[in-house]
Structure formats: structure tokens, C-alpha cells
Design an enzyme around this catalytic site. Structure first.
Site, short mmCIF file in Angstrom:
data_model
loop_
_atom_site.label_atom_id
_atom_site.label_comp_id
_atom_site.label_asym_id
_atom_site.label_seq_id
_atom_site.Cartn_x
_atom_site.Cartn_y
_atom_site.Cartn_z
N THR A 140 0.83 -1.19 0.00
CA THR A 140 0.00 0.00 0.00
C THR A 140 0.87 1.25 0.00
O THR A 140 1.76 1.38 0.85
CB THR A 140 -0.85 0.02 1.29
OG1 THR A 140 -1.53 -1.23 1.37
CG2 THR A 140 -1.82 1.16 1.28
N GLU A 141 0.62 2.15 -0.95
CA GLU A 141 1.36 3.42 -1.03
C GLU A 141 2.87 3.22 -1.00
O GLU A 141 3.61 4.06 -0.50
CB GLU A 141 0.94 4.37 0.10
CG GLU A 141 -0.56 4.61 0.22
CD GLU A 141 -1.15 5.40 -0.93
OE1 GLU A 141 -0.39 6.10 -1.62
OE2 GLU A 141 -2.37 5.29 -1.14
N MET A 142 3.32 2.06 -1.50
CA MET A 142 4.76 1.75 -1.59
C MET A 142 5.46 1.73 -0.23
O MET A 142 6.66 2.00 -0.14
CB MET A 142 5.49 2.74 -2.52
CG MET A 142 4.98 2.75 -3.93
SD MET A 142 5.39 1.23 -4.78
CE MET A 142 4.48 1.45 -6.29
#
Lengths: 478, 428
Positions: free
Chosen positions: A145-147
Site C-alpha cells: 500500500t502506497e509503496m
């Protein structure tokens, strides 16, 4: 040989409806169907469908030379099933070409990695199954998620059997090093780490349509010349962008689709980069070194950290409350509880509570259904309160659970005291009775059996209290 | 720069927000060293805080037997002097004699004492309109006797005084709109008041409004050229830790407070309805309606009707330290005003570490970030916000910390600098 890895992330949160405190305990439906459907349909029409059509054409045109990778969150797939099955069909067509890799991630686009490791693993597995079910390929690469990435998270991902993971090429972790090479995890070197080139990625994702930008308008020739320049000192350029960039963040009028259409041809003609998927990159290249990331990073904001989701007291309170319920939901077989549990974990809920108003306010406002972070917090906590009440009624057998005891420490302490006193009262009562029994002569048989029963009861009560004391002490140690 | 300022109240003799705001502004201006301030009120008591400025009362000015000349603003032949139409008289006999002479039918006669001074109550009594006229008359005398560069008049009571001073001196006039009759009356505008307000706005060279909300009213309801209307937000005087002795709290229940005049403008009925909703779900909470006003009895009846009087309390009018005490006891402060040009009181609550809920129909909502903003009629949202702040400690903590930090940035000095810019603009 040099590689360019084109990755698109897809996600849409399930927005909560206005959930007042009167609804707590009365109404268990939390979602704003109208908004969710409207937004999803809009994005499907403006972005997903035309972009998929274009990518399919490009794959067919360049045969085996053009490759892309996608990550679609479970929450989005759930919504696509209901509101836009045509988008899922178009993704299936892309999958059939064999030129597209689908990555695994957390099912809910959640920050479970920050809350509970088991929940994180559970969600990743669930997402992997969903992707396999739809596209017939078991994911081998992972993007969080979101890197979000750290050494520890990377090692968990490696343990789950993934060969590559995507994250941000944040300046503060790279230092003097370049993101344009392959790295590996600091704990488990078997996991290859692909770092986003944020300069070149954001040229497309953020700056493309900005007329104030000194490089506007951006042509594929100009872009290819930048790639070429970087290519002198690079092995692999990772372009990771939100898929919503095409047609949504950058509207079709900016020419973003034309740009995407022309990009593969120009890059193949003008540079020596070839398109690769993360899985191919992991096989093809040797990591140059391990990348050390002791604290989690993300691809958000200037700071590239997690403060957009877990940066203030509101966010932390809501997040802690949510994940304090993990153990209780874990053994719960109820389908609707489990589904809501997934949806409540969506990281966007915490994003809406962000108070970093100024520098990144504009991005944070995007698709935000709330007027203020406070508003977002109140609504979310109301929903969570109702969820907890339901959990109590649906899964009462888990009252014995450790985590619950932590939550009800106070109640337990009082209960314990009451129990102790009760045993004492019983003891004393038994004593009095035995005294009266011993002093007064009881010739009847019934009187004898009565006194005989008492000590048995008393011991069972005793064992009951000792077990509760043990439990509370164990939670205290925690 | 010398400023002649007309107000109606000055601390400690204040009855509402107007006195607080004009006082705060003068304190801010006193800190700017290039401004000399002469502040006129209808009635001076002598115990006003005169540091950094001079306060004079119109009741101390001799007007009798003085000739007042109107020079007529911006007229090219301002040498032509017109004798005043206002003639003071000291006793009924005089009055009779003077009116008999019929020299000039446009003469205005006012009663004065034996030293030629005019009596003022300085209040808001039944003779208000008469007082305003008298105030204007004295204003022209003051304008004639003093040297200054610019005139500044606070709210409609002082507009005629400002206009008179401008007529006499020809200096530019700035009027400061703290409220309009549209706010006070809830729509039933008094035509006499409207005329006075409109005359002031027309005569003014620049108009300062306390919020964009009020600015819109001035532009659209009074048909004023937007170019001369400028918004300058109010601020709040910092309070020190001297009120800590009021920290003793005797009740365990949470306290939700409404503090202000109990009039239609302040939206008290919405507060009661929201309280009723919250009380249906929460038990450990009490509601306080502090203040007095023409709707108080109706509110008490409504609370009784809803059966919540055991948890809903009325305090009557609170003064001075009691206000701070009330704030100290509060867990939530709520201002559900239907129409509030600015609203300083939420800022005071935030200073006292109380989270605030304000209506979107208030000027202060334009500048506050760390406050819950709701529509005054949205009882559900109001109840929900009260419940949220009382139930989720993180929320309350965040509001208190961030709110305090935010309110500390709202300084009168900044407002004063902004006002100075308006002066310079008016002078050029």
C-alpha cells in the site's frame, strides 16, 4: 541491456456514508453507495476503460516488446464487480496477452503492516487468491500500500515467497546512490527491491498537464531524451504511477493518452531501453547492493514517510483502536463482519484525517468526502464503535480472548475484586454453616448432604479466580 | 497619523461584542508607534484604560454658545461658512424663546446643562435615536477643536458622529461594520436603522467589515461599491494564567456550554434540540445555557417540554470572571449563531482549552481551522459533533492543542496593521 519497468497502481476506497452517533447500534450499513458508484463509474469511463483499450492496442502493435504491470486492490475489485464488470473484462483481455504482470498487495489497500503482521499476511494471501481467480496468474511480485517499505516488511514479503518488491526511490534512503539499479532487501537478499525513479515518474503523474511547468508541453521525444541521458548511468528505470493519472488526474484534454500511445514507440526507437515486468527484472538483473531502510518509507508527500496516514493523534487513535480488534475478528466466521473489517482497514480513512494542511493539502483534498480531518475522524470512530458492538454480539465466544481482556482490563479488575469478595462471603457463609452444623445436632440425612456439597462449590470458585488472575498478570506483562 | 475614533462603548463599561472588539483594536493600534488615537464615547466614566490612547466622553464637551461651521467636504469653495443648524439650549424657557424667533426653520435644538454640556446615558435605552443625534452634534464640536488626519467610526450608533466630523473637517471617513441590522433583527430590518447604516456607508471613504460574510451583506443589501469594502478580521486579547484558581471542578459529568445572549440571532433553540438528541444516547453529560435574553423563558419552557431540565441548566447573565469560570468547566463550547458577523467568544473558549463547535454562518468560521463547523440548522451534525468530542479523547486533545496554537496567531496587532493599510489607502 537496459530495462524500463512501467507499473500502474489502481485503487479506489469505499467511502463511508455520513454515520451519526444515533446510528451506532441501530444501523449497520456504513457505505455511501451513491458516491462510490458515481465516482467509480466516472473513473471507469474516463480512465480505466480507455486506458486499458489503449494498452491492449499497444501490446498488439508491438507484439512482445511492450509490457506493463498492474496492481489492483481487492477493495477496487470488489467495487468493479458491482459497478463496473466491464473493466474487469478488459483486464482479463490484457492478462490473456501474457505481456502483463499483476502484482500482489494488501487486499484492503491497508496499512496492516504497521498494525498487525498476521493481518498483513492474511490480506496479502487473500489478495493473491483473488488475482489468481480473476486472471489465472499467481502473483510473484509485491507492492505494498502506497509503496510502504522497510527492511522488516521486506523480509516478511520475502518469507511469503515473493521474488520482487516495489517501493519509492526516496532520497533519504538512497543518499548518493541512484534508484536506477536493482537492489535487494537488507535482511533477506533473495527479495529484489525495485526503486521508483520519482523524477521521471512524477513528470508524467504530476507535472504533465501543468502549464506553469517550464518543460510544458511534454512530448515523448523530450521524455526519451531524458531517459537517454539517465540511461548512460542506469540499468533499470522504474516508472511507477497511479493508473488514475491517465484521464483522471491528468484529463484526456491534456493529451495524456496521446503521450502514452506514442511513448513505447519513441522509447524503442530513440533509446536502448526495453520494457520489462518486475518479475522479469528480478530474474534478469543482479542486485548492485542491499538497500537499508530501517524506518518505513512511502511514496507520499515531500517527506516520503507515513505521516499522511499516521502523523497525528487522531490518526493514531483511530488506527490503534482498529487494530486492537484484530484478534477478535480473527476467529470470527461471520461474513459481513469480515467484509466490513476489510473495508474499515482501507488506508484512505486515515488519509482523510491528515492535518498537514498546507504543503500537500491540494492532493489530500482529492476525492475527499469530508470537510475537515476532524469530521473524518468523528465519522470513522462512530462507524468503528458500531462495528465493535456488532463484534460483541456476533462473536461472543471470543470473550475469553487475550486482546479483549486488554481492552476490558478495568472491568476485569472490578470483576476480579467482586469474585474475590464473593468467594470470601461464601467461605465465611460455609464456615458459619459448618459451625452451626457442628454445634447444633442434625439428625436428618438431608442436612448432612447439604454441608457435604459446600466445600465442593467453594473449590471450583477458587480455581475460577486463580485463572482470571493469571490472565490479567499476563496482559500486564505485555 | 492622528486618528479620531468614534465608538459607543469602552471597557470596563461594555455590554457586548462591540466594546470588546473596538477595545482590542485600539490596544493593537497603540502598539503601532505611528498612530495617535483619540477615542470618543458618548459617556466617559473616567476609569477607562487610557494607556496608549486618549478616551474622551461626549458628555464632557461644551457645546453651548459655540459656533459650528460646516465646511462641506470636497467642495471647491470651502471658504463659505454655513452656520450650524444645531443650537443647544439649557432650559425649556430658552427653548421656547429660541423656537419662537423662527429665524431658521431647519434649526435643531438640544438640551444642555448649565455649562453647555450635553447629557448622555451611553446605553441602549429608549431614547437611543435621540442620543445618536446628540452624539453627532458633539462630534462636530470635537472635530472642530482637534487636529487629526482620519476619522474612524464603529458601528451604526457612531456613523452619524463620523459623518458630522467629516462634514466639519473634510477628512476621510472610515466606518467599521461590526454588525448590520440584518444580523441583529434576523431579517426584520428596522428602516430607521437601515437608513442610518446606509447613510454611513455612503458617506464613508472606506468600509471595514469584520468578515467576508458581513462584506457580502454590505455590498448586496446596502448596495455599496465592493472596491471600498475591505475585510479586517478581529482577534482576541491573550489571557494569562490568572484564572487558574477557577480550576476546581465539582462535577464529573461532561459539560457542553452555550454562552451568549439568548436571542434569535444566537440560535439557542438549535442548541436545545441538539442537547436533547445527545441526552437520549449519553448519560454523563450536562448542558449549560449561560446568558440572558428575550428568548430565555421560551428556552426554559422548551427544555421542560423535552424533559431534560435535570441535565440542562440555565445560569442567567454571566459577568467578568464568571465567564472564564464557565469556560474552564466546559468540555465543549458551542456557538450555533444564525448570523454572526464575527464572533470573538469561540476564540476566548479556545484560549481556555475548550474545543469549539461554530456555525458556518459566522464570520469567525472563515478564519478557524481547528473547530467543528456546522450549519446552524443542522441539529444532527451538531449533536454528532458534541458526541464525538466527548467520546473520543484523541479528538478533544487535538482540538485543544491545535486550537490554542491557532488562536495564539490571531493578534490584534495584525488587525491594527491591516486597519492602518486601510487608512493609508483612504488618504491617498
Amino acid at each position: 541491456m537496459k530495462g524500463v519497468c512501467l507499473f500502474f497502481g489502481l485503487h479506489q476506497p469505499l467511502r463511508l456514508r455520513r454515520y451519526r452517533f444515533f446510528d451506532i447500534g441501530n444501523d449497520h450499513y456504513y457505505y455511501d453507495d451513491y458516491t462510490n458508484e458515481t465516482i467509480l463509474r466516472n473513473i471507469a469511463e474516463r480512465c480505466y476503460l480507455p486506458a486499458n483499450k489503449l494498452v491492449l492496442e499497444l501490446i498488439n502493435k508491438y507484439k512482445n516488446k511492450f509490457k506493463v504491470s498492474y496492481s489492483i486492490t481487492g477493495v477496487l475489485i470488489d467495487q468493479l464487480e458491482t459497478y463496473a464488470p466491464d473493466v474487469l473484462d478488459s483486464f482479463r483481455k490484457l492478462a490473456e496477452t501474457g505481456q502483463v504482470e499483476f502484482l500482489a498487495e494488501t487486499y484492503s489497500h491497508s496499512l496492516a503492516c504497521m498494525g498487525n503482521k498476521n493481518e498483513f499476511i492474511k490480506q496479502v494471501n487473500k489478495h493473491g487468491q483473488k488475482i489468481e481467480q480473476y486472471f489465472g496468474i499467481k502473483p510473484v511480485s509485491f507492492r505494498n500500500t502506497e509503496m510502504v517499505y522497510s527492511d522488516e516488511i521486506g523480509s516478511w514479503v520475502a518469507d511469503m515467497g515473493f521474488s520482487a518488491m516495489l517501493t519509492e526511490g526516496a532520497k533519504h534512503i538512497l543518499g548518493w546512490r541512484s534508484p536506477d539499479f536493482l537492489y535487494c532487501n537488507n535482511i533477506n537478499p533473495r527479495l529484489k527491491v525495485l526503486l521508483r525513479n520519482f523524477q521521471l515518474s512524477d513528470d508524467i503523474a504530476f507535472r504533465f498537464g501543468n502549464r506553469e511547468w517550464s518543460e510544458w508541453p511534454l512530448t515523448t521525444e523530450k521524455y526519451a531524451s531524458w531517459m537517454k541521458k539517465r540511461g548512460k548511468d542506469a540499468e533499470l528505470i522504474n516508472l511507477f504511477v497511479d493508473y488514475e493519472t491517465f484521464g483522471e488526474h491528468q484529463k484526456a484534454e491534456t493529451g495524456i493518452f496521446k503521450f502514452l500511445e506514442a511513448l513505447p514507440g519513441t522509447l524503442m526507437k530513440k533509446t536502448d531501453f526495453s520494457f520489462m515486468t518486475p518479475a522479469e527484472v528480478a530474474l534478469e538483473f543482479q542486485p548492485v547492493s542491499a538497500i537499508k531502510v530501517p524506518y518505513p518509507i512511502s511514496w507520499a508527500d515531500e517527506e516520503r514517510d507515513l505521516t499522511a496516514w499516521l502523523g497525528n493523534d487522531l490518526q493514531n487513535a483511530a488506527f490503534d483502536k482498529l487494530y486492537s480488534l484484530t484478534y477478535r475478528v480473527d476467529g470470527c466466521e461471520n461474513e459481513s463482519i469480515n467484509k466490513d473489517w476489510e473495508f474499515l482497514q482501507v488506508s484512505d480513512h486515515f488519509y482523510y484525517m491528515c492535518t498537514k494542511f498546507f504543503s500537500d493539502g491540494a492532493v489530500h483534498q482529492y476525492f475527499n468526502p469530508y470537510e475537515s480531518p476532524y469530521d473524518a475522524f468523528m465519522n470513522y470512530m462512530n462507524v468503528l464503535s458500531d462495528f465493535e458492538i456488532r463484534l460483541d454480539s456476533v462473536c461472543p465466544e471470543h470473550v475469553e480472548n487475550k486482546e479483549l481482556i486488554t481492552l476490558r482490563k478495568k472491568v476485569d479488575a472490578i470483576q476480579e475484586e467482586l469474585n474475590e469478595r464473593e468467594t470470601e462471603v461464601r467461605k465465611l457463609r460455609a464456615k458459619i454453616k459448618s459451625m452451626t452444623v457442628s454445634t447444633t445436632s442434625t439428625p436428618t440425612a438431608t442436612g448432612k448432604t447439604d454441608t457435604g456439597k459446600k466445600p465442593v462449590k467453594q473449590t471450583s470458585q477458587k480455581t475460577g479466580t486463580t485463572t482470571t488472575t493469571r490472565k490479567t498478570t499476563s496482559t500486564k506483562k505485555k | 497619523m492622528r486618528v479620531l475614533m468614534f465608538g459607543w462603548e469602552f471597557p470596563p463599561h461594555i455590554s457586548g461584542g462591540l466594546g470588546t472588539a473596538s477595545y482590542g483594536l485600539t490596544r493593537g493600534m497603540a502598539s503601532l508607534h505611528d498612530i495617535d488615537l483619540l477615542f470618543v464615547v458618548p459617556r466617559a466614566y473616567g476609569d477607562e484604560d487610557q494607556s496608549g490612547l486618549k478616551v474622551i466622553g461626549a458628555n464632557n464637551i461644551q457645546v453651548a454658545y459655540k459656533k459650528i461651521f460646516f465646511r462641506g467636504e470636497k467642495r471647491s469653495f470651502d471658504k463659505i461658512e454655513v452656520e450650524s443648524k444645531i443650537v443647544p439650549y439649557t432650559d425649556p424657557d430658552d427653548f421656547w424663546r429660541m423656537t419662537r424667533e423662527e429665524k431658521n426653520k431647519n434649526m435643531l435644538y438640544v438640551e444642555a446643562d448649565d455649562q453647555g454640556r450635553i447629557e448622555f446615558t451611553g446605553g441602549y435605552g429608549s431614547n437611543l435615536l435621540h442620543e445618536i443625534d446628540k452624539y453627532a452634534l458633539v462630534a462636530s464640536v470635537i472635530a472642530d477643536e482637534n487636529e487629526f488626519d482620519i476619522i474612524h467610526a464603529h458601528d451604526w450608533l457612531a456613523y452619524p458622529a463620523g459623518i458630522a466630523a467629516k462634514m466639519v473637517s473634510g477628512k476621510p471617513l472610515v466606518i467599521h461594520v461590526h454588525a448590520t441590522d440584518f444580523d441583529r433583527s434576523g431579517g426584520n430590518v428596522n428602516p430607521v436603522v437601515y437608513d442610518i447604516e446606509k447613510a454611513g456607508m455612503d458617506a464613508a471613504d472606506r468600509i471595514i467589515t469584520v468578515s467576508n460574510l458581513t462584506r457580502e451583506t454590505v455590498i448586496y443589501k446596502y448596495h455599496i461599491d465592493p472596491a471600498k469594502v475591505i475585510t479586517v478580521y478581529n482577534a482576541v486579547e491573550p489571557v494569562g494564567g490568572v484564572y487558574d484558581k477557577y480550576d476546581i471542578r465539582q462535577i464529573n459529568d461532561k459539560v457542553v456550554t452555550f454562552l451568549g445572549r439568548i436571542t434569535m440571532q444566537k440560535g439557542p433553540e438549535y442548541f436545545i434540540e441538539a442537547a436533547y438528541r445527545v441526552l437520549q444516547v449519553m448519560k454523563n453529560v450536562r448542558f449549560v445555557m449561560a446568558g440572558s435574553g428575550d428568548m430565555m423563558e421560551r428556552m426554559i419552557r422548551r427544555a421542560a417540554e423535552l424533559g431534560i431540565t435535570d441535565k440542562f441548566h440555565f445560569t442567567g447573565f454571566l459577568k467578568g470572571m464568571d465567564v472564564y469560570w464557565m469556560l474552564r468547566l466546559s468540555d465543549v463550547y458551542i456557538m450555533p449563531s444564525i448570523s454572526e458577523p464575527f464572533g470573538i467568544s469561540p476564540l476566548e473558549a479556545m484560549q481556555s482549552n475548550v474545543p469549539v463547535i461554530i456555525s458556518k454562518q459566522s464570520g469567525v468560521a472563515e478564519i478557524l481551522t481547528h473547530a467543528v463547523k456546522i450549519d446552524f440548522w443542522d441539529i444532527d451534525a451538531m449533536a454528532d459533533a458534541i458526541h464525538g468530542i466527548l467520546t473520543y479523547p484523541a479528538l478533544s486533545k487535538m482540538f485543544i492543542e491545535q486550537g490554542k496554537a491557532e488562536v495564539e496567531t490571531l493578534k490584534w496587532e495584525n488587525s491594527a496593521k491591516h486597519v492602518r493599510d486601510v487608512y493609508l489607502d483612504a488618504l491617498n
